[in-house]
Design a protein around this motif. Structure first.
Motif, PDB file in Angstrom:
ATOM      1  N   PHE A   5       0.899  -1.161   0.344  1.00 56.40           N
ATOM      2  CA  PHE A   5       0.067   0.301   0.146  1.00 56.40           C
ATOM      3  C   PHE A   5       0.645   1.107  -0.661  1.00 56.40           C
ATOM      4  O   PHE A   5       0.217   2.123  -0.763  1.00 56.40           O
ATOM      5  N   ARG A   6       1.756   1.107   0.869  1.00 57.25           N
ATOM      6  CA  ARG A   6       2.808   2.824   1.264  1.00 57.25           C
ATOM      7  C   ARG A   6       3.125   2.928  -0.562  1.00 57.25           C
ATOM      8  O   ARG A   6       3.309   3.885  -0.938  1.00 57.25           O
ATOM      9  N   ILE A   7       3.969   1.831  -1.412  1.00 57.89           N
ATOM     10  CA  ILE A   7       4.250   1.584  -2.866  1.00 57.89           C
ATOM     11  C   ILE A   7       3.182   2.521  -3.376  1.00 57.89           C
ATOM     12  O   ILE A   7       3.546   3.410  -4.227  1.00 57.89           O
ATOM     13  N   THR A   8       2.501   1.785  -3.637  1.00 54.83           N
ATOM     14  CA  THR A   8       0.998   2.322  -4.114  1.00 54.83           C
ATOM     15  C   THR A   8       0.935   3.750  -4.330  1.00 54.83           C
ATOM     16  O   THR A   8       0.440   4.517  -4.927  1.00 54.83           O
ATOM     17  N   ALA A   9       0.941   4.218  -2.703  1.00 55.56           N
ATOM     18  CA  ALA A   9       0.422   5.514  -2.521  1.00 55.56           C
ATOM     19  C   ALA A   9       1.369   6.388  -2.794  1.00 55.56           C
ATOM     20  O   ALA A   9       0.976   7.166  -3.564  1.00 55.56           O
ATOM     21  N   ILE A  10       2.967   5.544  -3.053  1.00 60.64           N
ATOM     22  CA  ILE A  10       3.984   6.373  -3.659  1.00 60.64           C
ATOM     23  C   ILE A  10       3.723   6.776  -4.888  1.00 60.64           C
ATOM     24  O   ILE A  10       3.119   8.343  -5.111  1.00 60.64           O
ATOM     25  N   LEU A  11       3.532   5.549  -6.100  1.00 62.83           N
ATOM     26  CA  LEU A  11       3.516   5.681  -7.383  1.00 62.83           C
ATOM     27  C   LEU A  11       2.301   6.105  -7.637  1.00 62.83           C
ATOM     28  O   LEU A  11       1.786   7.467  -8.998  1.00 62.83           O
ATOM     29  N   GLU A  12       0.870   6.381  -6.974  1.00 63.87           N
ATOM     30  CA  GLU A  12      -0.668   7.067  -6.916  1.00 63.87           C
ATOM     31  C   GLU A  12      -0.162   8.567  -7.090  1.00 63.87           C
ATOM     32  O   GLU A  12      -0.239   9.865  -8.120  1.00 63.87           O
ATOM     33  N   GLY A  13       1.037   8.946  -6.003  1.00 63.59           N
ATOM     34  CA  GLY A  13       1.038  10.436  -5.473  1.00 63.59           C
ATOM     35  C   GLY A  13       2.463  10.828  -6.909  1.00 63.59           C
ATOM     36  O   GLY A  13       1.670  12.203  -7.147  1.00 63.59           O
ATOM     37  N   ILE A  14       2.664  10.321  -7.247  1.00 66.89           N
ATOM     38  CA  ILE A  14       3.907  10.303  -8.384  1.00 66.89           C
ATOM     39  C   ILE A  14       3.201  10.921  -9.424  1.00 66.89           C
ATOM     40  O   ILE A  14       3.255  11.938 -10.717  1.00 66.89           O
ATOM     41  N   SER A  15       2.243   9.505  -9.799  1.00 66.02           N
ATOM     42  CA  SER A  15       1.278  10.176 -11.049  1.00 66.02           C
ATOM     43  C   SER A  15       0.502  10.883 -11.583  1.00 66.02           C
ATOM     44  O   SER A  15      -0.169  12.009 -11.982  1.00 66.02           O
ATOM     45  N   TYR A  16      -0.426  11.053 -10.158  1.00 67.55           N
ATOM     46  CA  TYR A  16      -1.397  13.068  -9.586  1.00 67.55           C
ATOM     47  C   TYR A  16       0.220  13.994 -10.638  1.00 67.55           C
ATOM     48  O   TYR A  16      -0.338  14.826 -11.331  1.00 67.55           O
ATOM     49  N   LEU A  17       1.044  14.266  -9.816  1.00 65.06           N
ATOM     50  CA  LEU A  17       1.691  15.255 -10.302  1.00 65.06           C
ATOM     51  C   LEU A  17       2.231  15.303 -11.366  1.00 65.06           C
ATOM     52  O   LEU A  17       2.338  16.310 -12.231  1.00 65.06           O
ATOM     53  N   MET A  18       2.334  14.118 -11.935  1.00 62.16           N
ATOM     54  CA  MET A  18       2.528  14.024 -14.008  1.00 62.16           C
ATOM     55  C   MET A  18       2.019  13.925 -14.038  1.00 62.16           C
ATOM     56  O   MET A  18       2.012  14.761 -15.234  1.00 62.16           O
ATOM     57  N   LEU A  19       0.435  13.713 -14.007  1.00 58.82           N
ATOM     58  CA  LEU A  19      -0.735  14.090 -14.726  1.00 58.82           C
ATOM     59  C   LEU A  19      -0.818  15.837 -15.163  1.00 58.82           C
ATOM     60  O   LEU A  19      -1.311  16.712 -15.876  1.00 58.82           O
ATOM     61  N   PHE A  20      -1.249  16.172 -13.979  1.00 61.01           N
ATOM     62  CA  PHE A  20      -1.400  17.848 -13.889  1.00 61.01           C
ATOM     63  C   PHE A  20      -0.417  18.586 -14.348  1.00 61.01           C
ATOM     64  O   PHE A  20      -0.396  19.949 -14.073  1.00 61.01           O
ATOM     65  N   GLY A  21       1.172  18.634 -13.609  1.00 60.62           N
ATOM     66  CA  GLY A  21       2.734  19.248 -13.097  1.00 60.62           C
ATOM     67  C   GLY A  21       2.974  18.527 -15.363  1.00 60.62           C
ATOM     68  O   GLY A  21       3.406  19.987 -15.207  1.00 60.62           O
ATOM     69  N   LEU A  22       3.120  17.390 -15.725  1.00 57.25           N
ATOM     70  CA  LEU A  22       3.063  17.565 -17.280  1.00 57.25           C
ATOM     71  C   LEU A  22       2.486  17.198 -18.384  1.00 57.25           C
ATOM     72  O   LEU A  22       2.464  17.583 -19.403  1.00 57.25           O
ATOM     73  N   GLY A  23       1.259  15.773 -17.859  1.00 53.87           N
ATOM     74  CA  GLY A  23       0.569  15.765 -19.637  1.00 53.87           C
ATOM     75  C   GLY A  23      -0.276  16.875 -19.538  1.00 53.87           C
ATOM     76  O   GLY A  23      -0.845  17.244 -20.798  1.00 53.87           O
ATOM     77  N   MET A  24      -1.284  17.292 -18.180  1.00 47.65           N
ATOM     78  CA  MET A  24      -2.103  18.416 -18.759  1.00 47.65           C
ATOM     79  C   MET A  24      -1.138  19.627 -19.164  1.00 47.65           C
ATOM     80  O   MET A  24      -2.256  20.257 -20.559  1.00 47.65           O
ATOM     81  N   PRO A  25      -0.343  20.990 -19.310  1.00 49.51           N
ATOM     82  CA  PRO A  25       0.186  21.538 -20.002  1.00 49.51           C
ATOM     83  C   PRO A  25       0.487  20.972 -20.834  1.00 49.51           C
ATOM     84  O   PRO A  25       0.979  21.760 -22.315  1.00 49.51           O
ATOM     85  N   LEU A  26       0.964  19.658 -21.294  1.00 54.38           N
ATOM     86  CA  LEU A  26       1.534  18.883 -23.194  1.00 54.38           C
ATOM     87  C   LEU A  26       0.462  19.017 -23.482  1.00 54.38           C
ATOM     88  O   LEU A  26       0.740  19.721 -24.817  1.00 54.38           O
ATOM     89  N   LYS A  27      -0.638  19.153 -23.073  1.00 48.97           N
ATOM     90  CA  LYS A  27      -1.928  18.270 -23.769  1.00 48.97           C
ATOM     91  C   LYS A  27      -2.257  19.838 -24.087  1.00 48.97           C
ATOM     92  O   LYS A  27      -3.087  19.877 -25.607  1.00 48.97           O
TER      93      LYS A  27
END
Length: 96
Positions: A5-27
């Motif tokens: 769960f800890r690993i999943t929580a960290i990966l989920e947090g990273i993916s969230y930041l990547m989605l809104f910090g990288l993915g959305m601006p690129l889109k």
């Protein structure tokens, strides 16, 4: 299960930041929707895994509805899963 769960929580947090910090601006700023598709799929999978594991862990540890609610709300906030990891999931926090 706590470690998974800890690993999943960290990966989920990273993916969230990547989605809104990288993915959305690129889109929207660079008209490049392709990275957003892959990041979005990864984030969606990790979000679902996080919620399912939160339910299972809450049941296993008998934490109650309040703790589950905190875990769930943290998944909706930027940096929320990192806070949860530090405050609730680290071995020293769990032992308290």
């Amino acid at each position: 299960m706590l470690k998974i769960f800890r690993i999943t929580a960290i990966l989920e947090g990273i993916s969230y930041l990547m989605l809104f910090g990288l993915g959305m601006p690129l889109k929207y700023l660079a008209q490049m929707p392709e990275p957003n598709i892959f990041i979005g799929y990864a984030h969606g999978f990790l979000f679902i895994a996080y919620v399912v594991l939160a339910v299972l862990l809450t049941t296993e540890k008998k934490w109650g509805f309040k703790t589950f609610t905190i875990l769930f709300i943290a998944s909706l906030l930027p940096f929320g899963t990192f806070y949860i990891d530090k405050k609730y999931l680290k071995p020293t926090a769990v032992a308290q």
